[in-house]
Design an enzyme around this catalytic site. Sequence first.
Site, PDB file in Angstrom:
ATOM      1  N   LYS A   1       0.819  -1.205   0.000  1.00 15.84           N
ATOM      2  CA  LYS A   1       0.000   0.000   0.000  1.00 15.84           C
ATOM      3  C   LYS A   1       0.858   1.262   0.000  1.00 15.84           C
ATOM      4  O   LYS A   1       0.634   2.167  -0.781  1.00 15.84           O
ATOM      5  CB  LYS A   1      -0.809  -0.013   1.304  1.00 15.84           C
TER       6      LYS A   1
ATOM      7  N   ARG B   1      -9.017   3.177   9.307  1.00 15.91           N
ATOM      8  CA  ARG B   1      -8.607   1.841   9.724  1.00 15.91           C
ATOM      9  C   ARG B   1      -9.754   1.073  10.387  1.00 15.91           C
ATOM     10  O   ARG B   1      -9.607  -0.076  10.724  1.00 15.91           O
ATOM     11  CB  ARG B   1      -7.555   1.995  10.770  1.00 15.91           C
TER      12      ARG B   1
ATOM     13  N   ARG C   1      10.622  -6.815   5.303  1.00 14.92           N
ATOM     14  CA  ARG C   1      10.694  -5.364   5.469  1.00 14.92           C
ATOM     15  C   ARG C   1      11.531  -4.968   6.679  1.00 14.92           C
ATOM     16  O   ARG C   1      12.228  -3.956   6.648  1.00 14.92           O
ATOM     17  CB  ARG C   1       9.261  -4.838   5.604  1.00 14.92           C
TER      18      ARG C   1
ATOM     19  N   ARG D   1      10.776  -3.716   9.691  1.00 11.67           N
ATOM     20  CA  ARG D   1      10.468  -2.528  10.483  1.00 11.67           C
ATOM     21  C   ARG D   1      10.309  -2.928  11.954  1.00 11.67           C
ATOM     22  O   ARG D   1      10.174  -4.110  12.260  1.00 11.67           O
ATOM     23  CB  ARG D   1       9.149  -1.943   9.952  1.00 11.67           C
TER      24      ARG D   1
ATOM     25  N   ARG E   1      -1.102  -7.857  13.939  1.00  7.41           N
ATOM     26  CA  ARG E   1      -1.552  -6.769  13.049  1.00  7.41           C
ATOM     27  C   ARG E   1      -2.512  -7.296  11.999  1.00  7.41           C
ATOM     28  O   ARG E   1      -3.473  -6.628  11.615  1.00  7.41           O
ATOM     29  CB  ARG E   1      -0.357  -6.063  12.424  1.00  7.41           C
TER      30      ARG E   1
HETATM   31  P1  AMP Z   1       1.037   1.584   9.058  1.00  5.94           P
HETATM   32  O1  AMP Z   1       2.318   2.265   8.722  1.00  5.94           O
HETATM   33  O2  AMP Z   1      -0.151   2.169   8.310  1.00  5.94           O
HETATM   34  O3  AMP Z   1       1.109   0.090   8.938  1.00  5.94           O
HETATM   35  O4  AMP Z   1       0.738   1.894  10.600  1.00  5.94           O
HETATM   36  C1  AMP Z   1       1.615   1.456  11.625  1.00  5.94           C
HETATM   37  C2  AMP Z   1       0.910   1.514  12.960  1.00  5.94           C
HETATM   38  O5  AMP Z   1       0.472   2.841  13.238  1.00  5.94           O
HETATM   39  C3  AMP Z   1      -0.359   0.671  13.040  1.00  5.94           C
HETATM   40  O6  AMP Z   1      -0.096  -0.668  13.371  1.00  5.94           O
HETATM   41  C4  AMP Z   1      -1.123   1.397  14.152  1.00  5.94           C
HETATM   42  O7  AMP Z   1      -0.590   1.098  15.422  1.00  5.94           O
HETATM   43  C5  AMP Z   1      -0.802   2.844  13.867  1.00  5.94           C
HETATM   44  N1  AMP Z   1      -1.784   3.476  12.938  1.00  5.94           N
HETATM   45  C6  AMP Z   1      -1.558   3.941  11.681  1.00  5.94           C
HETATM   46  N2  AMP Z   1      -2.663   4.464  11.151  1.00  5.94           N
HETATM   47  C7  AMP Z   1      -3.638   4.320  12.080  1.00  5.94           C
HETATM   48  C8  AMP Z   1      -5.022   4.657  12.130  1.00  5.94           C
HETATM   49  N3  AMP Z   1      -5.640   5.224  11.090  1.00  5.94           N
HETATM   50  N4  AMP Z   1      -5.703   4.331  13.257  1.00  5.94           N
HETATM   51  C9  AMP Z   1      -5.110   3.760  14.319  1.00  5.94           C
HETATM   52  N5  AMP Z   1      -3.808   3.416  14.327  1.00  5.94           N
HETATM   53  C10 AMP Z   1      -3.070   3.694  13.229  1.00  5.94           C
END
Ligand code: AMP
Length: 184
Positions: free
Chosen positions: A14, A89, A128, A130, A141
């Site tokens: 994504k 989300r 990845r 991270r 996740r």
């Molecule tokens: P991502 O980089 O989008 O995979 O986000 C990494 C982490 O950030 C997620 O596992 C959540 O803990 C937090 N996070 C990112 N976007 C959101 C969102 N819209 N709502 C809640 N938590 C978020």
Amino acid sequence: MTRLIFLGPPGAGKGTQAQMLASDCSVPHISTGDILRAAVADGTELGKKAEAYMSAGELVPDDLILDLIQERLAQEDAQMGWVLDGFPRNVSQAEFLIKLLEKIEQPADFVVNLDVADEVIVTRLLKRGRADDEEGVIRHRLEVYRKQTAPLIDFYRDRQQLVSVDGNQPMEAVYASLQAVIRS
Ligand code: AMP
């Protein structure tokens, strides 16, 4: 004017696709995950509150995220369009976003769902490396995605805003499908 929302499981590619598209369309790529990681790195109040949820693979509470996205979409560079990555989300975030976009008169063009098989996801995430990509956290996740985020696929399909792109192909092929979908 491009206003797109990206949906997809963690590891669907994504971020990469959203970033390429935003850059080609000359609009900001708005990733709530990137904003939160920057806040954690900078040690801000938001970062301190978000950190534990992120490292556990949980969603950060809505009250932190909703203000953040509202402020980001109000910034100057977002007035000519955007690509949203990682927001919404869950259903309550999606409902908030619909109301917000109506209020600021900036409706989304559509919602792209990157469709990826489970086996592909775990392999990609493990590569990845991270901080939140350790195997147990990855599985959690994915579970959070299935329970809270995947219902958005039907949510946006019911609103006739959903388009799906096959994310199981190599990055360049996914991007070509994405461009084809957007042009049509
Ligand atoms: P991502 O980089 O989008 O995979 O986000 C990494 C982490 O950030 C997620 O596992 C959540 O803990 C937090 N996070 C990112 N976007 C959101 C969102 N819209 N709502 C809640 N938590 C978020």
